[in-house]
Scaffold this active site. Structure first.
Site, PDB file in Angstrom:
ATOM      1  CG  ASP A 302      -2.028  -0.950   1.190  1.00 22.25           C
ATOM      2  OD1 ASP A 302      -2.044  -1.803   0.279  1.00 22.25           O
ATOM      3  OD2 ASP A 302      -2.897  -0.891   2.082  1.00 22.25           O
ATOM      4  CG  HIS A 444       2.204   0.116   4.316  1.00 15.07           C
ATOM      5  ND1 HIS A 444       1.908  -0.800   5.312  1.00 15.07           N
ATOM      6  CD2 HIS A 444       1.072   0.864   4.147  1.00 15.07           C
ATOM      7  CE1 HIS A 444       0.656  -0.625   5.711  1.00 15.07           C
ATOM      8  NE2 HIS A 444       0.131   0.384   5.028  1.00 15.07           N
TER       9      HIS A 444
END
Length: 478
Positions: A302, A444
């Site tokens: 992400d 992430h």
């Protein structure tokens, strides 16, 4: 960014245009109104800047996935403008530290709090750079909304305040013009103007959000409560080019000129700005992995793309012929479309993670659609293909959000909490210990430690017979 109906609009537009007054001004200026610009007002837009044209640009991002400690921050780091970057970094870190102490420490957590700091480039041309940071702090009293513009003077090699757009000797006249246009507006009285605008010591703090429009006018925005009662909201005064130009400093004149007629490049004095490497890995074809027959795992990343972290990650994935899904943030896609193209070219899936990471459940359906559609358009412009999946920031999704888009939501089975633990070994071990067949793993690619964890994950789980596939492939083959 909030009262409820105001906050999302700022997130969508990336600029402050909130207003509380309700009538247009004179020929030289205007105060904008709640329903939009009135006839005769200075309605020229603030010009858009293509961040992908800025050589060496990095977007500094941070976020959490903790339900009681929701934050997402970003600001640009432009080579040559180190003093300006340092000023933004200081402000963002102070705001984040304050938010975390109020909302995230033991005993202080409460559902619903959110900090969002997003950025917008106002001008990046010649020897000037301008950035607006818009902040919504859900832990603050009132709306929690504020905005500030940051300026860099490449000719002088110095960071500038918004007030320095105006010459020292013209500031009294400039302030008098602002006061004249604000007087008599709903929620404003003379006393509320005199204190913040008449004292030189407080002017820089109050006059901290200014931007030139595409036709050379100047917009000055006051945060809620700066010049009127808090209930009245924020005010924007627009001064026409003919009015503001005689009052500008030499720096302000250069900013105005580069806003109206941008030059083809940005020169801030950086001596060496190497172009970051972009991987050229190309997928050999469609993935033929049958997840009914083999052990599959979907790694998802992400908040990117990020330079150089995403490029490094792509190289690691290529070494193991692993495919992944990237849930990208629109403002980062706009800054690094080359990295998004590299993701798609290598056979990875590019998903949608909103434009600037707000909690979508707090937006109207129209605002949810705008957040997602704007990001999908940026991804399609970069790759030629629009996303089919979206990951709601913080995993916050409800029926209204789902109804506002045709994209399919994706959550996760394994949360590495890599935003919290910046430890590559810990992140890798979390995946190795917790991941099971057909799981979706949350990571992430904005964090170097998360990227550094990937080789160990791939090496260990590949040895155990795992195959790494995209979310859509996993769904299609189960």
């Amino acid at each position: 960014m909030r009262t409820r109906t105001l906050f999302p609009s700022l997130l969508l537009l990336g600029a402050v245009s909130l207003t509380a007054a309700c009538s247009s001004g004179s020929a030289g200026s205007a105060v904008s109104a709640p329903g939009g610009d009135r006839p005769g007002s200075a309605s020229s837009p603030v010009r858009s800047v293509d961040p992908s044209k800025i050589k060496g640009l990095k977007i500094v991002s941070d976020s959490s996935e903790q339900s009681s400690c929701r934050f997402a921050t970003s600001y640009p780091d432009v080579p040559g403008a180190e003093a300006m970057t340092a000023a933004m970094k200081k402000d963002v870190e102070e705001r984040l530290a304050g938010f975390r102490s109020r909302m995230c420490e033991d005993g202080n957590s409460a559902e619903g709090g959110e900090l969002n700091i997003s950025h917008r480039l106002l001008v990046a041309s010649g020897d000037v750079l301008g950035v607006r940071l818009t902040t919504q702090d859900g832990s603050s009293v009132g709306s929690g909304l504020s905005a500030r513009t940051y300026w860099y003077d490449g000719k002088a090699g110095a960071s500038r305040t918004a007030l320095e757009l105006v010459a020292d000797g013209s500031r009294d006249a400039f302030v008098a013009a602002l006061k004249e246009q604000l007087k008599g507006r709903e929620g404003v009285d003379a006393a509320s103007l005199d204190d913040p605008l008449s004292a030189p010591a407080s002017r820089a703090a109050v006059l901290d959000d200014m931007a030139f429009t595409a036709d050379g006018g100047l917009r000055v925005t006051f945060d809620r409560g700066d010049v009127g009662v808090p209930a009245a909201g924020a005010y924007t005064v627009a001064l026409f080019k003919e009015t503001i130009t005689p009052w500008l400093s030499a720096f302000g004149q250069r900013v105005q000129r580069q806003t109206v007629q941008p030059s083809g490049s940005l020169h801030l004095g950086a001596t060496d700005v190497p172009e970051p490497a972009v991987p050229t890995h190309t997928a050999s074809g469609d993935d033929d992995t049958d997840c009914k027959k083999v052990t599959c795992l979907a790694l998802t990343f992400d908040d990117g793309p990020a330079a150089p972290e995403t490029a490094t990650l792509l190289s690691y994935l290529a070494q193991y012929k692993a495919r992944a899904t990237f849930f990208t943030v629109g403002q980062n896609v706009a800054a690094h479309p080359d990295l998004v193209r590299a993701e798609a070219r290598a056979g990875h899936e590019v998903g949608n993670h909103s434009w600037n990471h707000p909690d979508l459940t707090k937006l109207t359906p129209e605002q949810v659609a705008s957040q997602l559609n704007r990001t999908s358009a940026a991804v399609k412009a970069a790759t030629g293909k629009a996303p089919t999946l979206f990951r709601p920031p913080y995993g916050a999704v409800n029926a209204q959000v789902k109804a506002a888009t045709t994209l399919s939501p994706v959550l996760w089975d394994v949360d590495t909490e890599d935003w919290k633990y910046r430890d590559a070994a810990k992140v890798a071990q979390t995946v190795i210990d917790k991941a099971k067949r057909n799981d979706v793993v949350l990571m992430h690619d904005i964090h170097p430690t998360s990227v550094a964890a990937v080789p160990q994950i791939l090496r260990t789980l590949t040895a155990r017979g795992y195959r790494f596939v995209t979310v859509s492939h996993l769904r299609a083959t189960l």
